[in-house]
Write a protein that holds these residues in place. Structure first.
Motif, PDB file in Angstrom:
ATOM      1  N   GLY A  24      14.712 -22.068 -19.267  1.00 45.35           N
ATOM      2  CA  GLY A  24      15.559 -20.954 -18.860  1.00 45.35           C
ATOM      3  C   GLY A  24      14.761 -19.832 -18.227  1.00 45.35           C
ATOM      4  N   VAL A  25      13.623 -19.497 -18.823  1.00 47.39           N
ATOM      5  CA  VAL A  25      12.768 -18.443 -18.271  1.00 47.39           C
ATOM      6  C   VAL A  25      12.169 -18.895 -16.941  1.00 47.39           C
ATOM      7  N   LEU A  26      11.711 -20.135 -16.878  1.00 49.71           N
ATOM      8  CA  LEU A  26      11.159 -20.683 -15.638  1.00 49.71           C
ATOM      9  C   LEU A  26      12.197 -20.677 -14.527  1.00 49.71           C
ATOM     10  N   THR A  27      13.425 -21.032 -14.858  1.00 42.58           N
ATOM     11  CA  THR A  27      14.510 -21.050 -13.858  1.00 42.58           C
ATOM     12  C   THR A  27      14.685 -19.679 -13.224  1.00 42.58           C
ATOM     13  N   HIS A  28      14.653 -18.641 -14.042  1.00 42.55           N
ATOM     14  CA  HIS A  28      14.814 -17.280 -13.515  1.00 42.55           C
ATOM     15  C   HIS A  28      13.692 -16.936 -12.546  1.00 42.55           C
ATOM     16  N   PHE A  29      12.456 -17.181 -12.946  1.00 44.52           N
ATOM     17  CA  PHE A  29      11.329 -16.736 -12.125  1.00 44.52           C
ATOM     18  C   PHE A  29      11.074 -17.627 -10.914  1.00 44.52           C
ATOM     19  N   ALA A  30      11.604 -18.845 -10.922  1.00 45.46           N
ATOM     20  CA  ALA A  30      11.498 -19.692  -9.723  1.00 45.46           C
ATOM     21  C   ALA A  30      12.258 -19.063  -8.564  1.00 45.46           C
ATOM     22  N   SER A  31      13.315 -18.315  -8.874  1.00 43.69           N
ATOM     23  CA  SER A  31      14.122 -17.651  -7.840  1.00 43.69           C
ATOM     24  C   SER A  31      13.868 -16.153  -7.757  1.00 43.69           C
ATOM     25  N   HIS A  32      13.262 -15.582  -8.803  1.00 45.41           N
ATOM     26  CA  HIS A  32      13.014 -14.142  -8.836  1.00 45.41           C
ATOM     27  C   HIS A  32      11.552 -13.893  -9.217  1.00 45.41           C
ATOM     28  N   PRO A  33      10.629 -14.188  -8.316  1.00 45.49           N
ATOM     29  CA  PRO A  33       9.206 -14.029  -8.651  1.00 45.49           C
ATOM     30  C   PRO A  33       8.853 -12.576  -8.901  1.00 45.49           C
ATOM     31  N   ILE A  34       7.824 -12.378  -9.712  1.00 49.09           N
ATOM     32  CA  ILE A  34       7.303 -11.051  -9.980  1.00 49.09           C
ATOM     33  C   ILE A  34       5.925 -10.935  -9.322  1.00 49.09           C
ATOM     34  N   LYS A  35       5.267  -9.808  -9.498  1.00 46.83           N
ATOM     35  CA  LYS A  35       3.959  -9.625  -8.849  1.00 46.83           C
ATOM     36  C   LYS A  35       2.931 -10.632  -9.347  1.00 46.83           C
ATOM     37  N   ASP A  36       2.852 -10.791 -10.666  1.00 47.40           N
ATOM     38  CA  ASP A  36       1.804 -11.631 -11.242  1.00 47.40           C
ATOM     39  C   ASP A  36       2.196 -13.108 -11.288  1.00 47.40           C
ATOM     40  N   ASP A  37       1.184 -13.957 -11.357  1.00 49.56           N
ATOM     41  CA  ASP A  37       1.418 -15.392 -11.530  1.00 49.56           C
ATOM     42  C   ASP A  37       1.881 -15.662 -12.958  1.00 49.56           C
ATOM     43  N   LEU A  38       2.672 -16.706 -13.097  1.00 49.34           N
ATOM     44  CA  LEU A  38       3.109 -17.171 -14.409  1.00 49.34           C
ATOM     45  C   LEU A  38       2.684 -18.618 -14.582  1.00 49.34           C
ATOM     46  N   LEU A  39       2.325 -18.976 -15.790  1.00 50.75           N
ATOM     47  CA  LEU A  39       1.972 -20.364 -16.087  1.00 50.75           C
ATOM     48  C   LEU A  39       2.780 -20.832 -17.286  1.00 50.75           C
ATOM     49  N   PHE A  40       3.662 -21.811 -17.050  1.00 50.77           N
ATOM     50  CA  PHE A  40       4.456 -22.396 -18.122  1.00 50.77           C
ATOM     51  C   PHE A  40       3.774 -23.684 -18.585  1.00 50.77           C
ATOM     52  N   ILE A  41       3.507 -23.752 -19.883  1.00 51.07           N
ATOM     53  CA  ILE A  41       2.772 -24.876 -20.459  1.00 51.07           C
ATOM     54  C   ILE A  41       3.689 -25.619 -21.424  1.00 51.07           C
ATOM     55  N   PHE A  42       4.041 -26.843 -21.071  1.00 51.38           N
ATOM     56  CA  PHE A  42       4.820 -27.694 -21.962  1.00 51.38           C
ATOM     57  C   PHE A  42       3.827 -28.612 -22.667  1.00 51.38           C
ATOM     58  N   GLN A  43       3.595 -28.332 -23.934  1.00 51.59           N
ATOM     59  CA  GLN A  43       2.501 -28.957 -24.682  1.00 51.59           C
ATOM     60  C   GLN A  43       2.971 -30.070 -25.613  1.00 51.59           C
ATOM     61  N   PRO A  44       2.378 -31.240 -25.520  1.00 52.41           N
ATOM     62  CA  PRO A  44       2.708 -32.329 -26.449  1.00 52.41           C
ATOM     63  C   PRO A  44       1.972 -32.190 -27.771  1.00 52.41           C
ATOM     64  N   PHE A  88       2.141 -28.636 -16.744  1.00 53.66           N
ATOM     65  CA  PHE A  88       1.813 -27.266 -16.353  1.00 53.66           C
ATOM     66  C   PHE A  88       2.691 -26.916 -15.151  1.00 53.66           C
ATOM     67  N   VAL A  89       3.300 -25.750 -15.168  1.00 56.26           N
ATOM     68  CA  VAL A  89       4.057 -25.264 -14.010  1.00 56.26           C
ATOM     69  C   VAL A  89       3.600 -23.841 -13.698  1.00 56.26           C
ATOM     70  N   LYS A  90       3.029 -23.673 -12.517  1.00 53.21           N
ATOM     71  CA  LYS A  90       2.589 -22.340 -12.091  1.00 53.21           C
ATOM     72  C   LYS A  90       3.615 -21.748 -11.147  1.00 53.21           C
ATOM     73  N   VAL A  91       3.982 -20.509 -11.396  1.00 50.01           N
ATOM     74  CA  VAL A  91       4.874 -19.768 -10.502  1.00 50.01           C
ATOM     75  C   VAL A  91       4.030 -18.700  -9.820  1.00 50.01           C
ATOM     76  N   ARG A  92       3.824 -18.848  -8.527  1.00 52.30           N
ATOM     77  CA  ARG A  92       2.972 -17.906  -7.801  1.00 52.30           C
ATOM     78  C   ARG A  92       3.676 -16.550  -7.653  1.00 52.30           C
ATOM     79  N   GLY A  93       2.950 -15.490  -7.964  1.00 55.69           N
ATOM     80  CA  GLY A  93       3.497 -14.153  -7.851  1.00 55.69           C
ATOM     81  C   GLY A  93       3.423 -13.620  -6.437  1.00 55.69           C
ATOM     82  N   THR A  94       4.052 -12.472  -6.229  1.00 54.73           N
ATOM     83  CA  THR A  94       4.094 -11.882  -4.887  1.00 54.73           C
ATOM     84  C   THR A  94       2.825 -11.116  -4.558  1.00 54.73           C
ATOM     85  N   ALA A  95       2.142 -10.598  -5.586  1.00 50.17           N
ATOM     86  CA  ALA A  95       0.874  -9.874  -5.391  1.00 50.17           C
ATOM     87  C   ALA A  95       0.070  -9.988  -6.680  1.00 50.17           C
TER      88      ALA A  95
END
Length: 376
Positions: free
Chosen positions: A106-126, A53-60
């Motif tokens: 690729g999508v995670l890479t973008h948002f790690a440097s360019h966060p948006i307002k909302d949180d994002l959760l990337f789920i790598f599922q086995p 699980f990778v959470k990207v915290r949003g700005t608001a």
């Protein structure tokens, strides 16, 4: 010579190390190593079994948008002869999960440097191919804490050209269930069949009877499939088989039809036990819930994508394919879509060769959509 896209290079690395469900140790480590190279200020990383699980915290943040990518390969010997073909003998990424993971990175890479307002959760599922990782991952404490408000996933589609997105509101993929039936009778010498109970004959009769279920017990306006893909039984040519095993799959477009099909299978198997004086056991193995796209979110996504350049949107029909992402959609509003990769060979084929140009196109599309959705 054009420079290889970094995410195409990642896909090729992942393609070399396909691992079966809940055995994705190298894959997990590869993903973690890459994720740790990204800016960490807004990232929270948690592992679950062989998943991540990778959470990207949003700005608001007001909500959390989830994105799921599956990780496992298939027990198929690769026949592509590519320079980056599987290094794990007998295993192959024959369903495109290497591409799914590369797009997610690729999508995670973008948002790690360019966060948006909302949180994002990337789920790598086995274990999407089996025994099924979505349901236990959904029930994990991590998911309960970080449960997204909506969720998205894609699946490659060899039959569509690169630049094509195909999906629909409502039912997209079928309900599926594995099917294993073991028969035990009485073995004996081939010269004395009257002293034995032949399980090869019983198995053949059972296969024939199973084929009557769809034609005579399922509503003709509904759809169902019962396929017996493997039969094994006996030991040598001059001995009557004491045991036989049938392996197959059930697919239906409704939960009601799945229940009806299983009810009829069990009744027919009971008849086989009586008629052939044998013992039978049924195991349904892995069962996947239908993929049912949220109608509002899917229609909104399709309208958004239609405005993008170089993307063609197709309103496709539902398919009898199975996907355990359906369990997530049963609890979280969201959708799945097909991504065209234009391969002459289909999913689960030993020569599947997706067009890698689809990777960067999908990253650009998802980045645009999630930016819009997460800032609205």
């Amino acid at each position: 010579m054009s420079r290889l896209s970094p995410f195409v290079a990642i896909r090729r690395d992942l393609h070399k190390i396909p691992e079966l469900g809940f055995q994705e140790f190298k894959t997990q480590q590869y993903l973690l190593d890459y994720i740790h190279t990204l800016p960490q200020e807004r990232l929270e990383i948690k592992t679950w079994k062989t998943g991540i699980f990778v959470k990207v915290r949003g700005t608001a943040p007001r909500k959390t948008i989830g994105y799921r990518a599956d990780m496992d390969g298939l027990p198929i010997t690769e026949e592509t002869n590519l320079p980056y073909c599987s290094e794990h003998e007998g295993n192959m990424h024959a369903c495109g999960h290497d591409i799914h993971m590369s797009i997610a990175l690729g999508v995670l890479t973008h948002f790690a440097s360019h966060p948006i307002k909302d949180d994002l959760l990337f789920i790598f599922q086995p274990a999407e191919e089996g025994p099924g990782g979505a349901r236990p991952m959904l029930e994990s404490e991590i998911m309960k804490t970080w449960k997204p408000d909506m969720i998205v996933a894609l699946h490659i589609a060899p039959e569509y050209p690169v630049g094509t997105i195909a999906t629909k509101e409502g039912l997209l993929f079928a309900n599926t269930s594995e099917l294993f039936i073991d028969l035990k009778g009485k073995g004996g010498h081939a010269a004395f069949p009257h002293l034995a109970n032949d399980m090869v004959v019983a198995a053949c009769s059972l296969v024939t009877q199973l084929q009557s279920i769809v034609s005579r017990n399922v509503d003709p306006l509904d759809s169902a499939v019962i396929t017996v893909g493997k039969i094994s039984g006996g030991t040598v040519q001059n001995a009557i088989a004491e045991r036989a095993r049938l392996e197959g799959t059930i697919r239906t477009l409704s939960v009601e039809s799945m229940n009806k099909v299983k009810e009829r299978i069990e009744a027919i198997v009971k008849g086989i036990e009586i008629g052939y004086q044998c013992e039978a056991t049924i195991d349904y193995g892995s069962m996947y819930h239908q993929v049912y796209n949220d109608e509002k979110l899917t229609a909104e996504f399709m309208q958004f994508v239609e405005q993008l350049p170089d993307v063609h949107v197709v309103r496709c029909k539902e398919a009898m394919t199975g996907e355990d992402f359906g369990y997530m959609l049963a609890e979280i509003p969201g959708f799945m879509f097909w991504l065209g990769v234009d391969s002459p060979y289909g999913l689960h084929h030993a020569k599947l060769t997706p067009d890698e140009r689809a990777i960067d196109k999908a990253i650009a599309l998802l980045t645009s959509y999630m930016t819009w959705k997460g800032n609205e």
